[in-house]
Design a protein around this motif. Structure first.
Motif, PDB file in Angstrom:
ATOM      1  N   LYS A 104       5.281   3.932  -2.399  1.00  0.00           N
ATOM      2  CA  LYS A 104       5.208   3.680  -3.830  1.00  0.00           C
ATOM      3  C   LYS A 104       6.550   3.126  -4.308  1.00  0.00           C
ATOM      4  O   LYS A 104       7.612   3.562  -3.880  1.00  0.00           O
ATOM      5  CB  LYS A 104       4.861   4.955  -4.600  1.00  0.00           C
ATOM      6  CG  LYS A 104       3.489   5.497  -4.280  1.00  0.00           C
ATOM      7  CD  LYS A 104       2.404   4.559  -4.740  1.00  0.00           C
ATOM      8  CE  LYS A 104       1.031   5.149  -4.517  1.00  0.00           C
ATOM      9  NZ  LYS A 104      -0.019   4.175  -4.707  1.00  0.00           N
ATOM     10  N   GLY A 149      -3.580  -4.175   2.235  1.00  0.00           N
ATOM     11  CA  GLY A 149      -4.213  -2.872   1.997  1.00  0.00           C
ATOM     12  C   GLY A 149      -4.193  -1.951   3.196  1.00  0.00           C
ATOM     13  O   GLY A 149      -4.204  -0.729   3.049  1.00  0.00           O
ATOM     14  N   GLU A 206       0.841  -1.193   0.000  1.00  0.00           N
ATOM     15  CA  GLU A 206       0.000   0.000   0.000  1.00  0.00           C
ATOM     16  C   GLU A 206       0.881   1.249   0.000  1.00  0.00           C
ATOM     17  O   GLU A 206       0.628   2.199  -0.729  1.00  0.00           O
ATOM     18  CB  GLU A 206      -0.927  -0.026   1.211  1.00  0.00           C
ATOM     19  CG  GLU A 206      -2.207   0.723   1.008  1.00  0.00           C
ATOM     20  CD  GLU A 206      -3.081   0.185  -0.123  1.00  0.00           C
ATOM     21  OE1 GLU A 206      -3.788   1.023  -0.724  1.00  0.00           O
ATOM     22  OE2 GLU A 206      -3.086  -1.013  -0.414  1.00  0.00           O
ATOM     23  N   LYS A 236       2.213  -2.453  -7.217  1.00  0.00           N
ATOM     24  CA  LYS A 236       0.750  -2.400  -7.112  1.00  0.00           C
ATOM     25  C   LYS A 236       0.358  -2.192  -5.659  1.00  0.00           C
ATOM     26  O   LYS A 236       1.118  -2.473  -4.745  1.00  0.00           O
ATOM     27  CB  LYS A 236       0.123  -3.719  -7.595  1.00  0.00           C
ATOM     28  CG  LYS A 236       0.386  -4.039  -9.051  1.00  0.00           C
ATOM     29  CD  LYS A 236      -0.411  -3.128  -9.933  1.00  0.00           C
ATOM     30  CE  LYS A 236      -0.214  -3.499 -11.392  1.00  0.00           C
ATOM     31  NZ  LYS A 236      -0.899  -2.595 -12.280  1.00  0.00           N
ATOM     32  N   THR A 237      -0.874  -1.716  -5.462  1.00  0.00           N
ATOM     33  CA  THR A 237      -1.445  -1.657  -4.116  1.00  0.00           C
ATOM     34  C   THR A 237      -2.466  -2.774  -3.998  1.00  0.00           C
ATOM     35  O   THR A 237      -2.775  -3.449  -4.987  1.00  0.00           O
ATOM     36  CB  THR A 237      -2.124  -0.309  -3.833  1.00  0.00           C
ATOM     37  OG1 THR A 237      -3.311  -0.226  -4.609  1.00  0.00           O
ATOM     38  CG2 THR A 237      -1.189   0.857  -4.109  1.00  0.00           C
ATOM     39  N   TYR A 238      -3.021  -2.931  -2.811  1.00  0.00           N
ATOM     40  CA  TYR A 238      -4.053  -3.934  -2.569  1.00  0.00           C
ATOM     41  C   TYR A 238      -5.400  -3.261  -2.370  1.00  0.00           C
ATOM     42  O   TYR A 238      -6.318  -3.846  -1.808  1.00  0.00           O
ATOM     43  CB  TYR A 238      -3.659  -4.781  -1.361  1.00  0.00           C
ATOM     44  CG  TYR A 238      -3.889  -6.263  -1.540  1.00  0.00           C
ATOM     45  CD1 TYR A 238      -3.316  -6.961  -2.592  1.00  0.00           C
ATOM     46  CD2 TYR A 238      -4.676  -6.973  -0.639  1.00  0.00           C
ATOM     47  CE1 TYR A 238      -3.516  -8.311  -2.742  1.00  0.00           C
ATOM     48  CE2 TYR A 238      -4.877  -8.326  -0.779  1.00  0.00           C
ATOM     49  CZ  TYR A 238      -4.295  -8.995  -1.831  1.00  0.00           C
ATOM     50  OH  TYR A 238      -4.499 -10.343  -1.970  1.00  0.00           O
ATOM     51  N   GLU A 239      -5.475  -2.008  -2.848  1.00  0.00           N
ATOM     52  CA  GLU A 239      -6.727  -1.243  -2.833  1.00  0.00           C
ATOM     53  C   GLU A 239      -7.392  -1.219  -1.464  1.00  0.00           C
ATOM     54  O   GLU A 239      -8.604  -1.346  -1.337  1.00  0.00           O
ATOM     55  CB  GLU A 239      -7.693  -1.794  -3.896  1.00  0.00           C
ATOM     56  CG  GLU A 239      -7.154  -1.736  -5.312  1.00  0.00           C
ATOM     57  CD  GLU A 239      -6.938  -0.322  -5.825  1.00  0.00           C
ATOM     58  OE1 GLU A 239      -7.680   0.598  -5.402  1.00  0.00           O
ATOM     59  OE2 GLU A 239      -6.011  -0.128  -6.627  1.00  0.00           O
ATOM     60  N   LYS A 240      -6.552  -1.076  -0.424  1.00  0.00           N
ATOM     61  CA  LYS A 240      -7.007  -0.955   0.963  1.00  0.00           C
ATOM     62  C   LYS A 240      -7.711  -2.213   1.498  1.00  0.00           C
ATOM     63  O   LYS A 240      -8.393  -2.173   2.514  1.00  0.00           O
ATOM     64  CB  LYS A 240      -7.902   0.269   1.145  1.00  0.00           C
ATOM     65  CG  LYS A 240      -7.316   1.547   0.588  1.00  0.00           C
ATOM     66  CD  LYS A 240      -7.044   2.521   1.662  1.00  0.00           C
ATOM     67  CE  LYS A 240      -6.587   3.851   1.100  1.00  0.00           C
ATOM     68  NZ  LYS A 240      -5.172   4.030   1.105  1.00  0.00           N
ATOM     69  N   LEU A 241      -7.538  -3.340   0.833  1.00  0.00           N
ATOM     70  CA  LEU A 241      -8.147  -4.598   1.265  1.00  0.00           C
ATOM     71  C   LEU A 241      -7.184  -5.413   2.107  1.00  0.00           C
ATOM     72  O   LEU A 241      -5.990  -5.459   1.829  1.00  0.00           O
ATOM     73  CB  LEU A 241      -8.565  -5.440   0.043  1.00  0.00           C
ATOM     74  CG  LEU A 241      -9.594  -4.809  -0.881  1.00  0.00           C
ATOM     75  CD1 LEU A 241      -9.748  -5.647  -2.146  1.00  0.00           C
ATOM     76  CD2 LEU A 241     -10.930  -4.677  -0.168  1.00  0.00           C
TER      77      LEU A 241
END
Length: 162
Positions: free
Chosen positions: A106, A143, A103, A134-139
């Motif tokens: 960067k 995330g 997350e 990549k991120t884990y889209e706050k999951l």
């Protein structure tokens, strides 16, 4: 020509007071990966991918995390050993494709340095190593910023006598 594909995966928890190292590059951040070695998830996953492609076990069998010898070890040592095994098996590294999923921070500002360092250790041209951040889209725990994951795929080749 014989081709082999190897995959690698690693995950570690992020904790304060530990340097964050990815691809042998120290990243400016207030937390790093908790691990027996330096916790470099990218080099751990890459080492596993190379070893798996030549059928030589995994990082844990060569560098067990219960061996004090590897406490706080630089993960480039693991990767260099895997490269040596690949070469002794008469394989050549064709390319590496990978993800680091975090997350924060960067990866983009560090990507070129990580790729250059990795290519140097692998003894291949840097245009044969690619890394995506990549991120884990706050999951989930990734995330929330509590951990990071690396996924790596390698392609190897060797000449086969007819």
């Amino acid at each position: 020509m014989e081709f082999r594909i190897g995959t690698g995966f690693d995950i570690h928890r992020l904790e304060e007071g530990i340097p964050l190292v990815l691809g042998g590059v120290e990243i400016e951040y207030n937390r790093g990966f908790k691990a027996h070695s330096d916790g470099d998830i990218f080099f751990h996953a890459l080492t596993d991918a190379l070893l798996g492609a030549v059928g030589f076990g995994d990082i844990g069998s060569l560098f067990p995390d219960n061996d004090p010898k590897w406490k706080d070890a630089d993960s480039s040592l693991f990767l260099k050993k895997a490269v040596d095994i690949v070469k002794r098996s008469n394989f050549e590294i064709v390319n590496v494709d990978s993800y680091i999923i975090l997350e924060k921070p960067k990866i983009l500002p560090y990507r070129d340095r990580i790729i250059e360092n990795t290519a140097k250790i692998l003894q291949i041209d840097k245009n044969r190593v690619f890394l995506k951040g990549k991120t884990y889209e706050k999951l989930d725990s990734i995330g929330r910023g509590d951990a990071g994951i690396a996924h790596v795929v390698v392609l190897l080749k060797r000449e086969v006598e007819k």
